[in-house]
Design an enzyme around this catalytic site. Structure first.
Site, short mmCIF file in Angstrom:
data_model
loop_
_atom_site.label_atom_id
_atom_site.label_comp_id
_atom_site.label_asym_id
_atom_site.label_seq_id
_atom_site.Cartn_x
_atom_site.Cartn_y
_atom_site.Cartn_z
N SER A 44 -39.23 5.65 59.80
CA SER A 44 -39.46 4.36 60.46
C SER A 44 -39.45 4.56 61.97
O SER A 44 -38.47 5.06 62.51
CB SER A 44 -38.35 3.37 60.11
OG SER A 44 -38.28 3.18 58.73
N GLU A 74 -36.65 2.76 66.56
CA GLU A 74 -35.53 3.48 65.94
C GLU A 74 -35.54 4.92 66.46
O GLU A 74 -34.50 5.54 66.61
CB GLU A 74 -35.69 3.46 64.41
CG GLU A 74 -34.52 4.10 63.72
CD GLU A 74 -34.64 4.15 62.20
OE1 GLU A 74 -35.20 3.23 61.59
OE2 GLU A 74 -34.16 5.15 61.63
N ARG A 89 -28.37 0.79 61.79
CA ARG A 89 -28.92 1.92 62.58
C ARG A 89 -28.21 2.08 63.94
O ARG A 89 -28.81 2.53 64.90
CB ARG A 89 -30.43 1.76 62.83
CG ARG A 89 -31.28 1.70 61.57
CD ARG A 89 -31.25 3.02 60.81
NE ARG A 89 -32.34 3.09 59.85
CZ ARG A 89 -32.32 2.62 58.60
NH1 ARG A 89 -31.21 2.05 58.15
NH2 ARG A 89 -33.35 2.75 57.80
N1 EPU Z 1 -44.06 -4.28 54.28
C1 EPU Z 1 -45.37 -4.65 54.48
N2 EPU Z 1 -46.24 -3.71 54.96
C2 EPU Z 1 -45.86 -2.46 55.24
C3 EPU Z 1 -44.51 -2.07 55.04
C4 EPU Z 1 -43.63 -3.01 54.57
O1 EPU Z 1 -45.76 -5.79 54.23
O2 EPU Z 1 -46.72 -1.68 55.68
C5 EPU Z 1 -43.10 -5.29 53.76
C6 EPU Z 1 -43.15 -5.49 52.25
O3 EPU Z 1 -43.04 -6.86 52.00
C7 EPU Z 1 -41.91 -4.83 51.73
C8 EPU Z 1 -40.97 -5.00 52.90
O4 EPU Z 1 -41.79 -4.91 54.05
O5 EPU Z 1 -41.44 -5.46 50.59
C9 EPU Z 1 -39.93 -3.92 53.00
O6 EPU Z 1 -40.59 -2.64 52.96
P1 EPU Z 1 -39.81 -1.33 52.49
O7 EPU Z 1 -39.06 -1.61 51.26
O8 EPU Z 1 -40.77 -0.20 52.51
O9 EPU Z 1 -38.71 -1.15 53.60
P2 EPU Z 1 -38.72 -1.29 55.18
O10 EPU Z 1 -37.90 -2.48 55.53
O11 EPU Z 1 -40.09 -1.24 55.69
C10 EPU Z 1 -36.48 0.04 55.48
C11 EPU Z 1 -35.96 1.22 56.23
C12 EPU Z 1 -36.43 2.52 55.60
C13 EPU Z 1 -35.90 2.55 54.17
C14 EPU Z 1 -36.44 1.32 53.42
C15 EPU Z 1 -35.89 1.19 52.02
C16 EPU Z 1 -35.73 0.48 58.52
C17 EPU Z 1 -36.23 0.58 59.92
N3 EPU Z 1 -36.41 1.16 57.62
O12 EPU Z 1 -37.91 0.04 55.59
O13 EPU Z 1 -35.83 3.59 56.32
O14 EPU Z 1 -36.30 3.73 53.50
O15 EPU Z 1 -36.05 0.12 54.13
O16 EPU Z 1 -34.56 0.77 52.07
O17 EPU Z 1 -34.74 -0.20 58.27
C18 EPU Z 1 -36.14 5.15 58.10
O18 EPU Z 1 -35.22 4.58 58.68
O19 EPU Z 1 -36.73 6.14 58.61
C19 EPU Z 1 -36.59 4.63 56.81
C20 EPU Z 1 -37.65 5.13 56.18
#
Ligand code: EPU
Length: 332
Positions: A233, A328, A161
């Site tokens: 995010s 972000e 990012r």
């Molecule tokens: N999780 C929780 N609770 C929550 C959300 C997430 O426990 O409310 C944990 C879960 O264990 C899950 C892990 O976090 O397995 C990862 O969650 P998720 O796959 O939804 O991804 P993220 O790390 O929360 C990132 C990006 C997203 C992108 C997803 C998928 C960032 C800041 N965000 O989210 O990007 O879509 O991975 O690759 O890196 C964005 O930047 O606007 C965005 C949506």
């Protein structure tokens, strides 16, 4: 080219903040922007689809927005296809175009809100792919002297990012075009478990199936900004040291994590959920109930309302886990 005064930005930011700019300049060719640079009233704010901004109030200066909307195949070298895309193309229209034309590389980035120019500045990412993986060159205009400058991928200093356009050169170069290096042969990236399962369920890793699988996973987790104002995010996933990680794991053996350059990445959504914030509100601002990384405007929230919620969450995560979350989203 259009120039408007006292212009509403309400439809130009996905949080739905009802704010105004003193001036809005929309440019559709590099020459148009260059011809106006002397006369633009400062400060200047460059926006794309407004999907990563939180306006704290009216903007007293000039908002500039590229409406360059061309997609052009420059050439092919073996399997590699170079495609030049205008900064104002809606990101997901570009992904859809690639799907129709059989070009691989951006399908995992389906349905990300925003425009191509801002995507290259933010290094947008999802499901194991980042924009930097497919960007060859970013073509820009220097706002100080109107010179045109091409940045190679390595000159963009991409990281999670991050790019040179968000750091050393923040606010100094307007993106006009992005040249992508795509593949004419299948290159499925299915490392993200839920994506692989969904693609298998749909019948295998075709471009169309991967795009639809990503769209359906996103729909199930992320709010539609047209219904509930948000900027995806709100926080970045923090990268912590092994020592910091072990402290968290001692008290929470179930903590999810991923290896990352410089340490271990912990999902901010998980940290926020463990602090009890998932689905909770503070006035008209709330934490989305299906993904705690997303803050939403329940209706009528101001930038200050959203920031108050964000600051409270940052304080609680710091108290419970000793980790300082970074946003972000950019406050304007
Ligand atoms: N999780 C929780 N609770 C929550 C959300 C997430 O426990 O409310 C944990 C879960 O264990 C899950 C892990 O976090 O397995 C990862 O969650 P998720 O796959 O939804 O991804 P993220 O790390 O929360 C990132 C990006 C997203 C992108 C997803 C998928 C960032 C800041 N965000 O989210 O990007 O879509 O991975 O690759 O890196 C964005 O930047 O606007 C965005 C949506």
């Amino acid at each position: 080219m259009t120039i408007r005064d006292n212009c509403s930005l309400a439809g130009r930011n996905t949080f739905g903040m009802d704010v105004r700019a003193d001036h809005l300049l929309e440019w559709s060719t590099p020459e148009e922007l260059i011809s106006q640079l002397q006369d633009i009233e400062k400060p200047v704010l460059m926006i794309g689809g407004g999907s990563n901004l939180l306006f704290m109030g009216d903007f007293n200066g000039t908002v500039i927005h590229s409406t360059i909307s061309t997609i052009e195949v420059l050439g092919r070298t073996g399997d590699n296809v170079h495609v030049k895309v205008g900064a104002g193309v809606v990101w997901d229209d570009f992904v859809a175009w690639c799907t129709v034309h059989g070009l691989w590389g951006v399908e995992n980035l389906s349905a990300i809100p925003g425009e191509v120019g801002a995507g290259a500045v933010q290094n947008i990412g999802a499901y194991g792919v980042e924009a930097k993986d497919v960007i060859d060159t970013v073509q820009t205009i220097c706002l100080e002297d109107g010179s045109e400058r091409d940045f190679s991928n390595s000159e963009c200093k991409y990281a999670y990012r991050q790019s040179i356009f968000k750091n050393e050169l923040k606010g100094r170069y307007a993106v006009a075009y992005v040249i992508f290096n795509l593949s004419g042969t299948p290159q499925p990236k299915l490392g993200y478990g839920a994506l692989e399962q969904e693609v298998e369920r749909m019948g295998g890793p075709t471009l169309g199936n991967i795009r639809q699988a990503v769209i359906s996973i996103r729909d199930s987790k992320l709010p539609d900004p047209k219904v509930l104002g948000n900027a995806g995010s709100f926080f970045m996933n923090p990268v912590v040291t092994e020592h910091e990680f072990n402290i968290i794991r001692n008290s929470h053996p179930d903590v999810p994590s991923y290896p990352a350059p410089g340490g271990i990445k912990v999902p901010a959504g998980w940290l926020i959920e463990k602090c009890g914030w998932k689905g909770r509100s503070l006035g008209p601002a709330a934490v989305y109930d299906k993904q705690a990384l997303v803050l939403v405007n329940k209706g009528g929230a101001t930038g200050a309302d959203i920031k108050r919620l964000a600051d409270t969450i940052i304080g609680d995560v710091k108290k419970k886990f000793g980790i300082t979350l970074s946003t972000e989203v950019n406050y304007i």
